[in-house]
Design a protein around this motif. Structure first.
Motif, short mmCIF file in Angstrom:
data_model
loop_
_atom_site.label_atom_id
_atom_site.label_comp_id
_atom_site.label_asym_id
_atom_site.label_seq_id
_atom_site.Cartn_x
_atom_site.Cartn_y
_atom_site.Cartn_z
N LEU A 295 -0.02 49.02 3.90
CA LEU A 295 0.98 48.24 4.64
C LEU A 295 1.06 48.67 6.10
O LEU A 295 1.25 47.83 6.98
CB LEU A 295 2.34 48.36 3.96
N ALA A 299 0.38 46.13 9.07
CA ALA A 299 1.37 45.94 10.12
C ALA A 299 0.77 46.17 11.50
O ALA A 299 1.07 45.44 12.46
CB ALA A 299 2.56 46.88 9.89
N GLY A 303 0.56 43.23 14.17
CA GLY A 303 1.22 43.40 15.47
C GLY A 303 0.26 43.23 16.63
O GLY A 303 0.58 42.59 17.64
N ALA A 340 0.49 37.37 10.27
CA ALA A 340 0.74 38.79 10.02
C ALA A 340 1.57 38.99 8.76
O ALA A 340 1.26 39.84 7.91
CB ALA A 340 1.44 39.41 11.23
N VAL A 341 2.64 38.20 8.62
CA VAL A 341 3.48 38.31 7.42
C VAL A 341 2.72 37.86 6.18
O VAL A 341 2.90 38.40 5.08
CB VAL A 341 4.77 37.49 7.59
N VAL A 344 0.82 40.66 4.76
CA VAL A 344 1.72 41.52 3.99
C VAL A 344 1.95 40.93 2.60
O VAL A 344 1.89 41.64 1.57
CB VAL A 344 3.06 41.71 4.73
N SER A 395 7.69 34.70 4.86
CA SER A 395 8.67 35.78 4.88
C SER A 395 9.42 35.86 3.55
O SER A 395 9.63 36.96 3.01
CB SER A 395 9.67 35.58 6.03
#
Length: 424
Positions: A295, A299, A303, A340-341, A344, A395
């Protein structure tokens, strides 16, 4: 070399195939964008998006189950598995093809702007992806990752070769649509080239062996594919008469924002086996440690991608596709943030699969997908509301998966000793 030795078998080969496929894919999109222009490119781009929805969405679970069963067999006895899986896959292709034909008029005019050859391309890609995922499942189960990688190479390079041939004969939008449809067949031929010592003997494989976890996996993969690909389709549906160029512009901006996500596939390919091995050994503390490090890496990549898109995103889009495809900086930042999310969320999805929680993973994707139309219904700016809807969807999915994973790990004593596919 020590680092490479620690990677699961086949990771390097598959990563190489994905790199070639990715470069060829972006070359194809660039060629189509510049040759056709924003308006004519839009229906080709939507066919492209539908191919990603149909392949991973409907056929990826079949590939995963075939790989699992073939890997458990000895001596390469794949005949019974292929026959059973082929029947299931053919049924899926048939249902989707019938649905496409029933809605042929709507698809042709509402999505493909009246280009009939794109409907032909859609039917071809259905059949090609069905065969392609079956072949990939067999090769993965046998550990023949060289052939698996060649599928991606044949699919990507074959698409470019076909469009160069067809532009001179068919011409226009139809050439690009047929190239998209024929590419998976080229991948299959290249993947199977030189494959020998495959026995067709062995006991019959009951359909239940394949379908035991297929329901949850199918729901999860369809929901995942919808979250990944619904945004350009939404732009097409919501665009007004004076916004004919917008779906193509949006799709290309999304493709640039998702460059890190494409290469994240190589991480995914090795992540699930590693996490599954830790779960099987009961090493949950190590699993949490490995996952936290992942993670952190995700991240950092996400970013960095957001910063790059904020500074250079609009320039990259114009440089790659031309000034007619220009978008605003806000668009690139929001699309990069959603990507990006999304990485995740995909990481959490792998962890939930490793923890034998396919049903929970499917629930999280469905929850995220349900949020998308609610957000898109708000506001008037076409790009902004779709971008915010996509960001909200991923999200909610990532947050739901985090909660479900924590709960799953806390209750590990109840399910860890159960049969692997009975703890959904």
């Amino acid at each position: 070399m020590k680092l490479l030795d620690r990677l699961p078998k086949g990771t390097v080969a598959v990563s190489g195939g994905l790199v070639v496929n990715g470069l060829a894919a972006y070359a194809f999109i660039t060629l189509a964008s510049r040759d056709l222009g924003p308006e004519d490119y839009t229906p080709v781009g939507l066919l492209w998006a539908l191919s990603f929805l149909l392949g991973p969405g409907f056929f990826q679970p079949l590939e995963q189950e075939v790989a699992r069963i073939v890997a458990a067999r000895s001596g390469g006895r794949i005949g019974p598995v292929v026959r059973t899986a082929g029947c299931i896959g053919a049924g899926m292709v048939g249902l989707l093809a019938v649905l496409a034909l029933m809605l042929g008029g709507r698809i042709r005019h509402d999505l493909f702007d009246g280009h009939g050859l794109l409907v032909v391309g859609l039917l071809l890609v259905l059949v090609g992806l069905g065969i392609g995922h079956l072949v990939r499942g067999v090769l993965a189960g046998l550990g023949r990752f060289g052939g698996y990688a060649r599928y991606f190479i044949g699919d990507g390079v074959g698409r470019l070769v076909m469009v160069l041939v067809l532009v001179g004969t068919v011409g226009g939008v139809g050439a690009y649509g047929l190239a998209v449809g024929l590419a998976p067949f080229i991948g299959v031929v290249l993947a199977l080239a030189g494959q020998r010592d495959l026995s067709l003997e062995g006991p019959a494989e009951p359909a239940g062996a394949l379908s035991r976890a297929l329901g949850a996996l199918l729901v999860a993969s369809v929901a995942t594919a919808l979250v990944l690909n619904v945004s350009p389709l939404a732009v097409k549906v919501l665009a007004g008469p004076d916004q004919a160029d917008d779906p193509g512009r949006f799709l290309n901006a999304l493709l640039i924002a998702r460059v890190p996500l494409f290469f994240f596939q190589a991480v995914q390919a090795s992540l699930l086996p590693r996490l599954s091995a830790l779960v099987g050994a009961g090493r949950f503390d190590e699993l949490v440690h490995v996952f936290r490090r992942l993670l952190g890496l995700v991240a950092g990549i996400g970013g960095t991608a957001i910063v790059v898109c904020a500074v250079l995103g609009t320039w990259i889009v114009e440089f790659a596709f031309g000034a007619d495809f220009a978008v605003e900086r806000q668009d690139m930042v929001l699309l990069a943030a959603s990507s990006a999310v999304l990485m995740v969320a995909l990481s959490f999805a792998q962890a939930l699969m490793a923890c034998r929680a396919q049903g929970r993973m499917a629930l999280a994707w469905v929850l995220g997908l349900a949020v998308f139309p609610l957000v898109v219904a708000l506001g008037e700016d076409l790009f902004l509301r779709v971008e915010l809807g996509l960001l909200a969807a991923v999200s909610v999915t990532a947050t739901s998966m985090a909660v479900l994973l924590v709960e799953r790990l806390r209750s590990r004593d109840r399910w860890h000793s159960m049969e692997p596919w009975s703890a959904l």
